[in-house]
Design a protein around this motif. Structure first.
Motif, PDB file in Angstrom:
ATOM      1  N   TRP A  31       9.681  -1.183   2.964  1.00 48.58           N
ATOM      2  CA  TRP A  31       9.394  -2.051   1.824  1.00 48.58           C
ATOM      3  C   TRP A  31       8.090  -2.824   2.052  1.00 48.58           C
ATOM      4  O   TRP A  31       7.360  -3.112   1.106  1.00 48.58           O
ATOM      5  N   ARG A  32       7.785  -3.117   3.312  1.00 45.93           N
ATOM      6  CA  ARG A  32       6.548  -3.840   3.625  1.00 45.93           C
ATOM      7  C   ARG A  32       5.329  -2.982   3.253  1.00 45.93           C
ATOM      8  O   ARG A  32       4.375  -3.475   2.649  1.00 45.93           O
ATOM      9  N   ASP A  33       5.374  -1.718   3.640  1.00 46.40           N
ATOM     10  CA  ASP A  33       4.270  -0.808   3.319  1.00 46.40           C
ATOM     11  C   ASP A  33       4.137  -0.621   1.809  1.00 46.40           C
ATOM     12  O   ASP A  33       3.029  -0.594   1.274  1.00 46.40           O
ATOM     13  N   ILE A  34       5.266  -0.500   1.148  1.00 44.81           N
ATOM     14  CA  ILE A  34       5.254  -0.327  -0.308  1.00 44.81           C
ATOM     15  C   ILE A  34       4.658  -1.552  -0.985  1.00 44.81           C
ATOM     16  O   ILE A  34       3.801  -1.439  -1.867  1.00 44.81           O
ATOM     17  N   ALA A  35       5.085  -2.735  -0.567  1.00 43.35           N
ATOM     18  CA  ALA A  35       4.574  -3.980  -1.151  1.00 43.35           C
ATOM     19  C   ALA A  35       3.072  -4.123  -0.890  1.00 43.35           C
ATOM     20  O   ALA A  35       2.310  -4.486  -1.789  1.00 43.35           O
ATOM     21  N   TYR A  36       2.662  -3.841   0.339  1.00 44.52           N
ATOM     22  CA  TYR A  36       1.248  -3.943   0.700  1.00 44.52           C
ATOM     23  C   TYR A  36       0.410  -2.985  -0.141  1.00 44.52           C
ATOM     24  O   TYR A  36      -0.601  -3.379  -0.737  1.00 44.52           O
ATOM     25  N   ASN A  37       0.805  -1.729  -0.173  1.00 42.16           N
ATOM     26  CA  ASN A  37       0.043  -0.712  -0.902  1.00 42.16           C
ATOM     27  C   ASN A  37      -0.038  -1.010  -2.386  1.00 42.16           C
ATOM     28  O   ASN A  37      -1.088  -0.813  -3.009  1.00 42.16           O
ATOM     29  N   LYS A  38       1.046  -1.482  -2.957  1.00 41.20           N
ATOM     30  CA  LYS A  38       1.055  -1.806  -4.383  1.00 41.20           C
ATOM     31  C   LYS A  38       0.080  -2.949  -4.675  1.00 41.20           C
ATOM     32  O   LYS A  38      -0.711  -2.878  -5.624  1.00 41.20           O
ATOM     33  N   LYS A  39       0.113  -3.989  -3.878  1.00 41.37           N
ATOM     34  CA  LYS A  39      -0.774  -5.132  -4.083  1.00 41.37           C
ATOM     35  C   LYS A  39      -2.229  -4.726  -3.836  1.00 41.37           C
ATOM     36  O   LYS A  39      -3.127  -5.123  -4.581  1.00 41.37           O
ATOM     37  N   PHE A  40      -2.458  -3.934  -2.794  1.00 33.14           N
ATOM     38  CA  PHE A  40      -3.805  -3.457  -2.473  1.00 33.14           C
ATOM     39  C   PHE A  40      -4.385  -2.685  -3.656  1.00 33.14           C
ATOM     40  O   PHE A  40      -5.499  -2.959  -4.110  1.00 33.14           O
ATOM     41  N   GLU A  41      -3.640  -1.726  -4.159  1.00 28.25           N
ATOM     42  CA  GLU A  41      -4.120  -0.902  -5.274  1.00 28.25           C
ATOM     43  C   GLU A  41      -4.322  -1.723  -6.543  1.00 28.25           C
ATOM     44  O   GLU A  41      -5.280  -1.497  -7.286  1.00 28.25           O
ATOM     45  N   THR A  42      -3.440  -2.668  -6.797  1.00 25.16           N
ATOM     46  CA  THR A  42      -3.581  -3.532  -7.968  1.00 25.16           C
ATOM     47  C   THR A  42      -4.857  -4.362  -7.876  1.00 25.16           C
ATOM     48  O   THR A  42      -5.581  -4.513  -8.865  1.00 25.16           O
ATOM     49  N   THR A  43      -5.149  -4.872  -6.708  1.00 25.50           N
ATOM     50  CA  THR A  43      -6.346  -5.677  -6.512  1.00 25.50           C
ATOM     51  C   THR A  43      -7.604  -4.828  -6.652  1.00 25.50           C
ATOM     52  O   THR A  43      -8.582  -5.252  -7.282  1.00 25.50           O
ATOM     53  N   ILE A  44      -7.593  -3.624  -6.101  1.00 32.48           N
ATOM     54  CA  ILE A  44      -8.726  -2.704  -6.254  1.00 32.48           C
ATOM     55  C   ILE A  44      -8.978  -2.429  -7.735  1.00 32.48           C
ATOM     56  O   ILE A  44     -10.119  -2.500  -8.212  1.00 32.48           O
ATOM     57  N   LYS A  45      -7.926  -2.123  -8.480  1.00 30.58           N
ATOM     58  CA  LYS A  45      -8.068  -1.835  -9.914  1.00 30.58           C
ATOM     59  C   LYS A  45      -8.609  -3.051 -10.660  1.00 30.58           C
ATOM     60  O   LYS A  45      -9.452  -2.907 -11.559  1.00 30.58           O
ATOM     61  N   ILE A 105       2.300 -10.727   2.888  1.00 31.91           N
ATOM     62  CA  ILE A 105       1.882  -9.328   2.743  1.00 31.91           C
ATOM     63  C   ILE A 105       0.899  -9.199   1.579  1.00 31.91           C
ATOM     64  O   ILE A 105      -0.117  -8.511   1.683  1.00 31.91           O
ATOM     65  N   GLY A 106       1.189  -9.868   0.484  1.00 36.47           N
ATOM     66  CA  GLY A 106       0.305  -9.833  -0.678  1.00 36.47           C
ATOM     67  C   GLY A 106      -1.073 -10.392  -0.382  1.00 36.47           C
ATOM     68  O   GLY A 106      -2.091  -9.829  -0.795  1.00 36.47           O
ATOM     69  N   ILE A 107      -1.117 -11.491   0.342  1.00 36.62           N
ATOM     70  CA  ILE A 107      -2.404 -12.094   0.702  1.00 36.62           C
ATOM     71  C   ILE A 107      -3.193 -11.155   1.603  1.00 36.62           C
ATOM     72  O   ILE A 107      -4.401 -10.962   1.398  1.00 36.62           O
ATOM     73  N   GLN A 108      -2.540 -10.565   2.582  1.00 42.01           N
ATOM     74  CA  GLN A 108      -3.223  -9.630   3.483  1.00 42.01           C
ATOM     75  C   GLN A 108      -3.765  -8.427   2.713  1.00 42.01           C
ATOM     76  O   GLN A 108      -4.884  -7.961   2.980  1.00 42.01           O
ATOM     77  N   ALA A 109      -2.995  -7.926   1.772  1.00 39.19           N
ATOM     78  CA  ALA A 109      -3.440  -6.790   0.955  1.00 39.19           C
ATOM     79  C   ALA A 109      -4.626  -7.187   0.079  1.00 39.19           C
ATOM     80  O   ALA A 109      -5.578  -6.412  -0.068  1.00 39.19           O
ATOM     81  N   ASN A 110      -4.567  -8.386  -0.508  1.00 37.10           N
ATOM     82  CA  ASN A 110      -5.688  -8.873  -1.318  1.00 37.10           C
ATOM     83  C   ASN A 110      -6.958  -8.956  -0.489  1.00 37.10           C
ATOM     84  O   ASN A 110      -8.027  -8.517  -0.923  1.00 37.10           O
ATOM     85  N   ILE A 111      -6.852  -9.530   0.707  1.00 37.71           N
ATOM     86  CA  ILE A 111      -8.018  -9.668   1.573  1.00 37.71           C
ATOM     87  C   ILE A 111      -8.603  -8.298   1.904  1.00 37.71           C
ATOM     88  O   ILE A 111      -9.814  -8.081   1.798  1.00 37.71           O
ATOM     89  N   ALA A 112      -7.763  -7.370   2.281  1.00 35.92           N
ATOM     90  CA  ALA A 112      -8.244  -6.024   2.636  1.00 35.92           C
ATOM     91  C   ALA A 112      -8.916  -5.345   1.442  1.00 35.92           C
ATOM     92  O   ALA A 112      -9.970  -4.712   1.591  1.00 35.92           O
ATOM     93  N   ALA A 113      -8.318  -5.465   0.273  1.00 36.10           N
ATOM     94  CA  ALA A 113      -8.882  -4.835  -0.925  1.00 36.10           C
ATOM     95  C   ALA A 113     -10.223  -5.459  -1.301  1.00 36.10           C
ATOM     96  O   ALA A 113     -11.184  -4.744  -1.625  1.00 36.10           O
ATOM     97  N   ILE A 114     -10.297  -6.774  -1.254  1.00 35.97           N
ATOM     98  CA  ILE A 114     -11.551  -7.447  -1.599  1.00 35.97           C
ATOM     99  C   ILE A 114     -12.626  -7.097  -0.585  1.00 35.97           C
ATOM    100  O   ILE A 114     -13.770  -6.820  -0.954  1.00 35.97           O
ATOM    101  N   GLN A 115     -12.281  -7.085   0.693  1.00 41.36           N
ATOM    102  CA  GLN A 115     -13.252  -6.706   1.718  1.00 41.36           C
ATOM    103  C   GLN A 115     -13.765  -5.292   1.490  1.00 41.36           C
ATOM    104  O   GLN A 115     -14.969  -5.030   1.605  1.00 41.36           O
ATOM    105  N   LYS A 116     -12.861  -4.386   1.152  1.00 42.22           N
ATOM    106  CA  LYS A 116     -13.239  -2.989   0.901  1.00 42.22           C
ATOM    107  C   LYS A 116     -14.217  -2.889  -0.266  1.00 42.22           C
ATOM    108  O   LYS A 116     -15.258  -2.234  -0.173  1.00 42.22           O
ATOM    109  N   GLU A 117     -13.889  -3.546  -1.372  1.00 45.96           N
ATOM    110  CA  GLU A 117     -14.743  -3.473  -2.555  1.00 45.96           C
ATOM    111  C   GLU A 117     -16.057  -4.224  -2.354  1.00 45.96           C
ATOM    112  O   GLU A 117     -17.092  -3.812  -2.868  1.00 45.96           O
TER     113      GLU A 117
END
Length: 88
Positions: free
Chosen positions: A6-20, A61-73
Motif C-alpha cells: 500500500w505504501r508503494d501504491i500511495a507513493y506512486n499515485k501521488k507521484f504521478e498526480t503531481t507530475i500530471k 508518503i505523499g510529501i515524499q512523493a511530491n518532493i520527488a516529482a517536483i525535483q524530477k520536473e
C-alpha cells in the motif's frame, strides 16, 4: 499482495498526480514559471520539516512523493532550458 505494498501504491499515485499537475500547469498556464516550481519545492521541504507532531505515514508518503516529482520536473525543465540555450 505484500502487506507493505500500500505504501508503494500511495507513493506512486501521488507521484504521478503531481507530475500530471506540473505538466498541466506548464502547458495551460503561461504565467507558471520555473520560479513557481522552485517555490512549490520549497513549500514541500517546509512541510516535510513540520512533521514533528506525528501527522501520519500516509501524509509523509505523499510529501515524499511530491518532493520527488517536483525535483524530477524541475530538473527536466532546467535541462530543457539549457538545451534551448545551446541551440544556434
Amino acid at each position: 499482495m505484500d502487506i507493505n505494498s500500500w505504501r508503494d501504491i500511495a507513493y506512486n499515485k501521488k507521484f504521478e498526480t503531481t507530475i500530471k499537475f506540473i505538466k498541466g500547469m506548464r502547458l495551460n498556464n503561461p504565467d507558471f514559471t520555473i520560479k513557481d516550481l522552485e517555490a512549490m519545492l520549497q513549500c514541500e521541504y517546509e512541510r516535510e520539516g513540520q512533521g514533528w507532531d506525528g501527522r501520519g505515514e500516509v501524509v509523509e508518503i505523499g510529501i515524499q512523493a511530491n518532493i520527488a516529482a517536483i525535483q524530477k520536473e524541475l530538473l527536466a525543465w532546467k535541462n530543457e532550458l539549457e538545451q534551448n540555450n545551446k541551440q544556434p
